[in-house]
Enzyme design. Structure first.
Site, PDB file in Angstrom:
ATOM      1  N   GLY A  77       0.811  -1.059   0.221  1.00 36.18           N
ATOM      2  CA  GLY A  77      -0.290  -0.179   0.015  1.00 36.18           C
ATOM      3  C   GLY A  77       0.872   1.480   0.029  1.00 36.18           C
ATOM      4  N   THR A  78       2.150   1.133   0.542  1.00 26.13           N
ATOM      5  CA  THR A  78       2.701   2.485   0.765  1.00 26.13           C
ATOM      6  C   THR A  78       3.200   2.817  -0.587  1.00 26.13           C
ATOM      7  OG1 THR A  78       3.414   2.245   2.996  1.00 26.13           O
ATOM      8  CG2 THR A  78       5.091   3.400   1.754  1.00 26.13           C
TER       9      THR A  78
ATOM     10  N   GLN B 222      -7.599  -0.073   4.035  1.00 23.50           N
ATOM     11  CA  GLN B 222      -8.460  -0.550   5.147  1.00 23.50           C
ATOM     12  C   GLN B 222      -9.630  -1.140   4.604  1.00 23.50           C
ATOM     13  OE1 GLN B 222      -7.329  -1.385   8.049  1.00 23.50           O
ATOM     14  NE2 GLN B 222      -5.484  -0.409   7.889  1.00 23.50           N
TER      15      GLN B 222
ATOM     16  N   SER C  99      -3.895  -3.414  -0.774  1.00 27.61           N
ATOM     17  CA  SER C  99      -2.795  -4.109   0.032  1.00 27.61           C
ATOM     18  C   SER C  99      -3.150  -5.454   0.330  1.00 27.61           C
ATOM     19  CB  SER C  99      -2.356  -3.372   1.336  1.00 27.61           C
ATOM     20  OG  SER C  99      -1.259  -3.874   1.971  1.00 27.61           O
TER      21      SER C  99
ATOM     22  N   HIS D 230      -1.816  -7.934   2.584  1.00 24.68           N
ATOM     23  CA  HIS D 230      -1.811  -8.381   3.762  1.00 24.68           C
ATOM     24  C   HIS D 230      -2.863  -7.775   4.615  1.00 24.68           C
ATOM     25  CE1 HIS D 230       0.410  -5.249   6.288  1.00 24.68           C
ATOM     26  NE2 HIS D 230       0.641  -4.613   5.118  1.00 24.68           N
TER      27      HIS D 230
ATOM     28  N   THR E 116      10.935  -7.116 -11.665  1.00 25.25           N
ATOM     29  CA  THR E 116      10.754  -8.394 -11.787  1.00 25.25           C
ATOM     30  C   THR E 116       9.487  -8.672 -10.827  1.00 25.25           C
ATOM     31  OG1 THR E 116      12.879  -9.366 -12.549  1.00 25.25           O
ATOM     32  CG2 THR E 116      11.372 -10.996 -11.748  1.00 25.25           C
TER      33      THR E 116
ATOM     34  N   CYS F 117       6.365   5.948  20.212  1.00 27.79           N
ATOM     35  CA  CYS F 117       7.141   6.045  21.308  1.00 27.79           C
ATOM     36  C   CYS F 117       8.728   6.059  20.679  1.00 27.79           C
ATOM     37  CB  CYS F 117       7.209   4.808  22.351  1.00 27.79           C
ATOM     38  SG  CYS F 117       8.399   5.089  23.799  1.00 27.79           S
TER      39      CYS F 117
END
Length: 394
Positions: free
Chosen positions: A70-71, A177, A197, A199, A235, A333
């Site tokens: 997706g990125t 999403q 995406s 996954h 590829t 964090c």
């Protein structure tokens, strides 16, 4: 008891996808660009997967470009449009975009482009009138996330897309999403570019796709051998793409029943947490991803003496993890310091509150028993972390 409630982060790869990937690794491992039979076997596998992914959003296979995820699809949309122009122009995004959109936009800004970030309301929804007012003569692209991954809000994509179309401006949406969880028909939905995406729908990690409407021009961000219709060189990852295709096919088959099941589980968790002190739901309660539950912990401003550490979303992630439950938090964090969630900040939450967001996302393996147990454990953790505050309310 182990309960995974972080399906928006990633989903387990389905056995069906793994099976076709194993076959690809052992029997169809040729380079799909090669003309011999080994290559053509792989090329056939890739094209079959392309058809299955295209069917998931009701488009033609030629409009699907496989990417590494997706990125990359988001970056291809933003930078691919931008590279069509010699001089900086104007683009519009929302203030609650995934970093795969906000970071390329920031990069363009550093190169002299004008970037407008549309504000959102307390529920993280974009006002279509704000988009209408933000359009300029040199606006070349609008990118608005379809389903917000941290707080679950669905945007009025059809209305936003129609505004762009009426002004001749390209419209992209990050639908990572949403695809496979809600029906998407790009023949009816006014989008020019749409990111997917693997996954997120029980396919393998490392593969995704960008839908490109016929007639939309992009300049490649990866150049080389000209694979993927000369828009994404390199590829192809044959096994991963094959797994993606199977996952898309399964998602298409089960979506109607699975979406309704997830909505029931989602609402059950919201209801069980509704009366818990200092816990408020975040995002739009009704315009919402079917599998998505999110909260912000907002204790009184006066800290109690027994609490040595401030409660953050990360605190709750760690505590639930010790109890065998996997969730996620919106804040980050870095070097021991918790950074407020930019999404919650954009929605109007204070910096302190923006460190206290959590997300619980449901999937195929989630049961009513999982929901009930998680709600009970979360309440117990909050009672332990904030005993005196809860006593005041109770």
């Amino acid at each position: 008891m182990q309960i995974y409630l972080d399906y928006s982060a990633t989903t387990p790869t389905s056995p069906e996808a793994i099976a076709v990937m194993q076959q690809a690794f052992t029997q169809q491992w040729g380079n799909p660009s090669s003309l011999h039979k080994w290559g053509q076997r792989s090329a056939t596998l890739v094209e079959r997967a392309r058809i299955k992914v295209a069917n998931l959003i009701n488009t033609v296979p030629e409009s699907i470009i496989f990417t590494s995820g997706g990125t990359e699809a988001d970056n291809m949309a933003i930078m691919g449009v931008a590279r069509c122009y010699e001089k900086p122009q104007h683009i519009i995004i929302s203030s609650v975009e995934h970093s795969a959109i906000s970071e390329p936009a920031r990069m363009l800004e550093n190169w002299g482009w004008q970037v407008t970030r549309l504000p959102v309301n307390r529920q993280a929804r974009v006002d279509p009138e704000k988009l209408q007012a933000a359009l300029q003569a040199n606006t070349v692209l609008v990118s608005i996330i379809y389903g917000q991954s941290e707080v679950g809000t669905l945007q009025p994509i059809e209305e936003l897309g129609n505004i762009c179309r009426s002004h001749g401006v390209l419209f992209h949406t990050d639908a990572v999403q949403v695809v496979g969880r809600l029906p998407i028909d790009v023949q009816k939905l006014p989008v020019d570019l749409l990111s997917l995406s693997s996954h997120k729908i029980y396919g393998p990690q490392g593969v995704g796709a960008l839908y490109i409407r016929e007639g939309v021009e992009l300049v490649p961000i990866l150049t080389g051998g000209g694979q993927e219709l000369k828009l994404r060189s390199g590829t192809q990852a044959v096994a991963a793409i094959a797994g993606f295709g199977v996952a898309a096919e399964l998602a298409n088959e089960e979506m109607t029943t699975e979406t309704l099941r997830l909505i029931r589980l989602r609402d059950r968790l919201f209801e069980q947490m509704a009366q818990t002190p200092y816990v408020i739901s975040t995002g739009d309660r009704w315009h919402r991803l079917p599998h998505h539950v999110s909260f912000c912990i907002v204790p009184p401003e006066v800290e109690i003496e027994e609490t040595e550490d401030k409660i953050t979303g990360k605190t709750l992630v760690r505590q639930l993890n010790l109890a065998g439950i996997g969730i996620s938090a919106g804040s980050a964090c870095h070097s021991g310091k918790v950074t407020p969630s930019p999404i919650l900040l954009a929605m109007g939450y204070t910096e302190e509150a923006a460190t206290r967001g959590i997300r619980l996302t449901l999937g195929r393996e989630t049961t009513e028993a999982d929901i009930d147990w998680t709600a009970m454990v979360l309440k117990q953790i909050l009672e332990r972390l904030m005993p005196r505050k809860l006593a005041i309310v109770n």
